[in-house]
Design an enzyme around this catalytic site. Structure first.
Site, short mmCIF file in Angstrom:
data_model
loop_
_atom_site.label_atom_id
_atom_site.label_comp_id
_atom_site.label_asym_id
_atom_site.label_seq_id
_atom_site.Cartn_x
_atom_site.Cartn_y
_atom_site.Cartn_z
N PHE A 59 1.26 -1.35 -0.16
CA PHE A 59 0.21 0.04 0.14
C PHE A 59 1.02 1.19 0.06
O PHE A 59 0.64 2.57 -0.62
CB PHE A 59 -0.73 -0.39 1.02
CG PHE A 59 -2.12 1.15 1.31
CD1 PHE A 59 -3.61 0.33 0.24
CD2 PHE A 59 -2.11 2.05 1.91
CE1 PHE A 59 -4.52 1.80 0.69
CE2 PHE A 59 -2.70 3.05 1.77
CZ PHE A 59 -3.99 3.09 1.30
N VAL A 80 4.25 -7.80 -2.00
CA VAL A 80 3.43 -8.97 -2.74
C VAL A 80 2.49 -8.89 -1.95
O VAL A 80 2.38 -8.42 -1.22
CB VAL A 80 4.25 -10.42 -2.06
CG1 VAL A 80 3.38 -11.94 -2.59
CG2 VAL A 80 5.46 -10.29 -2.60
N THR A 86 -10.95 -11.67 3.49
CA THR A 86 -11.37 -10.56 3.35
C THR A 86 -11.36 -10.05 2.24
O THR A 86 -10.71 -9.82 1.47
CB THR A 86 -11.24 -9.38 4.99
OG1 THR A 86 -9.71 -9.58 4.48
CG2 THR A 86 -11.33 -10.47 5.62
N HIS A 88 -9.54 -6.64 1.96
CA HIS A 88 -8.15 -6.32 1.94
C HIS A 88 -7.79 -5.99 1.03
O HIS A 88 -7.14 -5.71 0.51
CB HIS A 88 -7.80 -6.95 3.20
CG HIS A 88 -6.22 -6.00 3.69
ND1 HIS A 88 -5.08 -6.50 2.77
CD2 HIS A 88 -6.41 -4.69 4.27
CE1 HIS A 88 -3.93 -5.03 3.53
NE2 HIS A 88 -5.07 -4.77 3.95
N PHE A 113 6.19 -2.54 -12.57
CA PHE A 113 4.89 -2.52 -12.47
C PHE A 113 5.39 -4.55 -11.43
O PHE A 113 5.97 -5.39 -11.96
CB PHE A 113 3.89 -3.49 -12.48
CG PHE A 113 2.10 -3.56 -11.74
CD1 PHE A 113 1.69 -2.41 -11.29
CD2 PHE A 113 2.24 -4.34 -12.15
CE1 PHE A 113 1.09 -2.92 -10.00
CE2 PHE A 113 1.27 -5.39 -11.89
CZ PHE A 113 0.43 -3.93 -10.57
#
Length: 159
Positions: A59, A80, A86, A88, A113
């Site tokens: 993030f 990774v 969930t 998330h 990327f």
């Protein structure tokens, strides 16, 4: 494996280019493989010592890339994210992908990327560029190497 159809990268001469590799910390074994591959690609292209910046997780890759990109010819983002139970996974993958794309387009600096978005640990291991070891056949792909080569090739194209 999704590597089918990948282009054959030319031998790059990126000597003189400034490269920063930003690497997340989660999933250490996979990250070590990605980082090793990225460093090997840099050396193969003539860059002996790229800057390495560590961030806590995937993030955080876009904010680090945004801050660093203006000072470099190419950025490589390595991380990774492995699907859990969930939402998330979707949030982090979408935020990191969109953020890295925005950095590249806004700054004009190529961002390699190297963010693995995997359904399970085995998929990550298969893409990490890890060598064979007892009980492990070795990775099928080396996404750290590929991301770095792509960023450097694009930087050379834009020069």
């Amino acid at each position: 494996m999704s590597g089918a159809g990948a282009p054959v990268s030319p031998q790059l001469n990126a000597k003189g280019l400034e490269l920063v590799i930003i690497a997340a910390s989660w999933h250490e074994k996979v990250m070590n493989g990605l980082l090793d591959g990225a460093l090997r690609a840099a050396r193969d292209a003539g860059i002996e010592e790229p800057r390495i910046v560590r961030v806590p997780g995937s993030f955080e890759l876009p904010v680090a890339a945004a801050r660093l990109a203006p000072d470099y010819d190419a950025v490589v983002a390595l991380g990774v994210v492995i699907r859990g139970g969930t939402p998330h996974f979707e949030y982090v993958c979408q935020a990191a992908t969109s953020g890295l794309t925005e950095v590249s387009v806004r700054t004009g600096v190529p961002v390699g990327f190297g963010l693995l978005t995997c359904d399970n640990d085995q998929q990550a291991l298969d893409r990490a560029g890890l060598p064979a070891a007892p009980g492990f056949a070795g990775s099928k792909e080396d996404k750290g190497y590929e991301a770095t080569s792509a960023a450097l090739e694009t930087a050379l194209t834009l020069r």
